[in-house]
Design a protein around this motif. Sequence first.
Motif, mmCIF file in Angstrom:
data_model
loop_
_atom_site.group_PDB
_atom_site.id
_atom_site.type_symbol
_atom_site.label_atom_id
_atom_site.label_comp_id
_atom_site.label_asym_id
_atom_site.label_seq_id
_atom_site.Cartn_x
_atom_site.Cartn_y
_atom_site.Cartn_z
ATOM 1 N N GLY A 29 -7.713 -7.830 -14.928
ATOM 2 C CA GLY A 29 -7.737 -6.367 -14.902
ATOM 3 C C GLY A 29 -8.478 -5.827 -13.691
ATOM 4 O O GLY A 29 -8.019 -4.888 -13.028
ATOM 5 N N PHE A 30 -9.619 -6.417 -13.395
ATOM 6 C CA PHE A 30 -10.398 -5.976 -12.238
ATOM 7 C C PHE A 30 -9.660 -6.290 -10.942
ATOM 8 O O PHE A 30 -9.614 -5.473 -10.022
ATOM 9 N N PHE A 31 -9.087 -7.498 -10.874
ATOM 10 C CA PHE A 31 -8.360 -7.892 -9.668
ATOM 11 C C PHE A 31 -7.185 -6.959 -9.400
ATOM 12 O O PHE A 31 -7.019 -6.456 -8.285
ATOM 13 N N VAL A 32 -6.370 -6.694 -10.404
ATOM 14 C CA VAL A 32 -5.195 -5.839 -10.224
ATOM 15 C C VAL A 32 -5.615 -4.422 -9.839
ATOM 16 O O VAL A 32 -5.048 -3.819 -8.924
ATOM 17 N N THR A 33 -6.631 -3.899 -10.508
ATOM 18 C CA THR A 33 -7.085 -2.533 -10.211
ATOM 19 C C THR A 33 -7.564 -2.409 -8.770
ATOM 20 O O THR A 33 -7.145 -1.501 -8.038
ATOM 21 N N PHE A 34 -8.418 -3.318 -8.340
ATOM 22 C CA PHE A 34 -8.946 -3.225 -6.979
ATOM 23 C C PHE A 34 -7.906 -3.609 -5.928
ATOM 24 O O PHE A 34 -7.945 -3.106 -4.806
ATOM 25 N N ALA A 35 -6.965 -4.482 -6.271
ATOM 26 C CA ALA A 35 -5.888 -4.800 -5.335
ATOM 27 C C ALA A 35 -4.982 -3.590 -5.131
ATOM 28 O O ALA A 35 -4.517 -3.329 -4.016
ATOM 29 N N LEU A 36 -4.725 -2.832 -6.197
ATOM 30 C CA LEU A 36 -3.934 -1.608 -6.059
ATOM 31 C C LEU A 36 -4.655 -0.578 -5.192
ATOM 32 O O LEU A 36 -4.040 0.060 -4.323
ATOM 33 N N ILE A 37 -5.948 -0.417 -5.393
ATOM 34 C CA ILE A 37 -6.711 0.522 -4.571
ATOM 35 C C ILE A 37 -6.710 0.058 -3.110
ATOM 36 O O ILE A 37 -6.483 0.860 -2.195
ATOM 37 N N ALA A 38 -6.948 -1.226 -2.882
ATOM 38 C CA ALA A 38 -6.934 -1.760 -1.517
ATOM 39 C C ALA A 38 -5.559 -1.609 -0.882
ATOM 40 O O ALA A 38 -5.450 -1.304 0.312
ATOM 41 N N GLY A 39 -4.499 -1.798 -1.671
ATOM 42 C CA GLY A 39 -3.146 -1.654 -1.146
ATOM 43 C C GLY A 39 -2.835 -0.236 -0.719
ATOM 44 O O GLY A 39 -2.258 0.001 0.354
ATOM 45 N N VAL A 40 -3.231 0.726 -1.523
ATOM 46 C CA VAL A 40 -2.976 2.136 -1.190
ATOM 47 C C VAL A 40 -3.768 2.543 0.052
ATOM 48 O O VAL A 40 -3.237 3.170 0.969
ATOM 49 N N VAL A 41 -5.040 2.162 0.098
ATOM 50 C CA VAL A 41 -5.858 2.499 1.263
ATOM 51 C C VAL A 41 -5.362 1.729 2.491
ATOM 52 O O VAL A 41 -5.363 2.261 3.607
ATOM 53 N N GLY A 42 -4.897 0.499 2.295
ATOM 54 C CA GLY A 42 -4.352 -0.278 3.409
ATOM 55 C C GLY A 42 -3.111 0.358 4.005
ATOM 56 O O GLY A 42 -2.975 0.447 5.229
ATOM 57 N N VAL A 43 -2.205 0.808 3.163
ATOM 58 C CA VAL A 43 -0.999 1.479 3.663
ATOM 59 C C VAL A 43 -1.377 2.788 4.364
ATOM 60 O O VAL A 43 -0.833 3.116 5.417
ATOM 61 N N ALA A 44 -2.334 3.514 3.806
ATOM 62 C CA ALA A 44 -2.776 4.758 4.445
ATOM 63 C C ALA A 44 -3.426 4.475 5.798
ATOM 64 O O ALA A 44 -3.226 5.235 6.758
ATOM 65 N N SER A 45 -4.180 3.396 5.895
ATOM 66 C CA SER A 45 -4.809 3.064 7.175
ATOM 67 C C SER A 45 -3.772 2.654 8.215
ATOM 68 O O SER A 45 -3.989 2.829 9.417
#
Length: 162
Positions: A65-81
Amino acid sequence: MAGEQLKPIATLLLGLNFCMYVIVLGIGGWAMNRAIDHGFIIGPGFDLPAHFSPIYFPMGNAATGFFVTFALIAGVVGVASLISGLNHVRFWNFDSLPAAASSATIAWTLTLLAMGFASKEIELQYRNARLRTMEAFVIILSATQLLYIAAIHGAASIRRST
């Protein structure tokens, strides 16, 4: 212009990171959807299970749960960057560097956080094949995002010294 030799490397890493972040978002979205669809049913007349966790995933282990949640946040911020990264690669000057470097650094740190949870998930073992793929992509992204940051900073230091 000095630093132009790093522009194709930065462009390649930008494209590679975009594809990998999109894959992480796809797998993470699937995992989140599955967790929502097959998680606990809570409502009137239902009691909470004894070991209830709001980040419960029916597949994987305690770190999923923690991995998926933080991977989704990192993915969204990564695409935005990557949007500011495209702007920097297009202009390739000092004016576009701070936005690209700062957003890439934030995306990288969030990716490192997700990589930490991926490591914990690997240590705990029991997980499905899609999650193993997502773990691999997050671990690789932590390295390629750092290389991208080094490429854009390296080009800036070359240009500044000449």
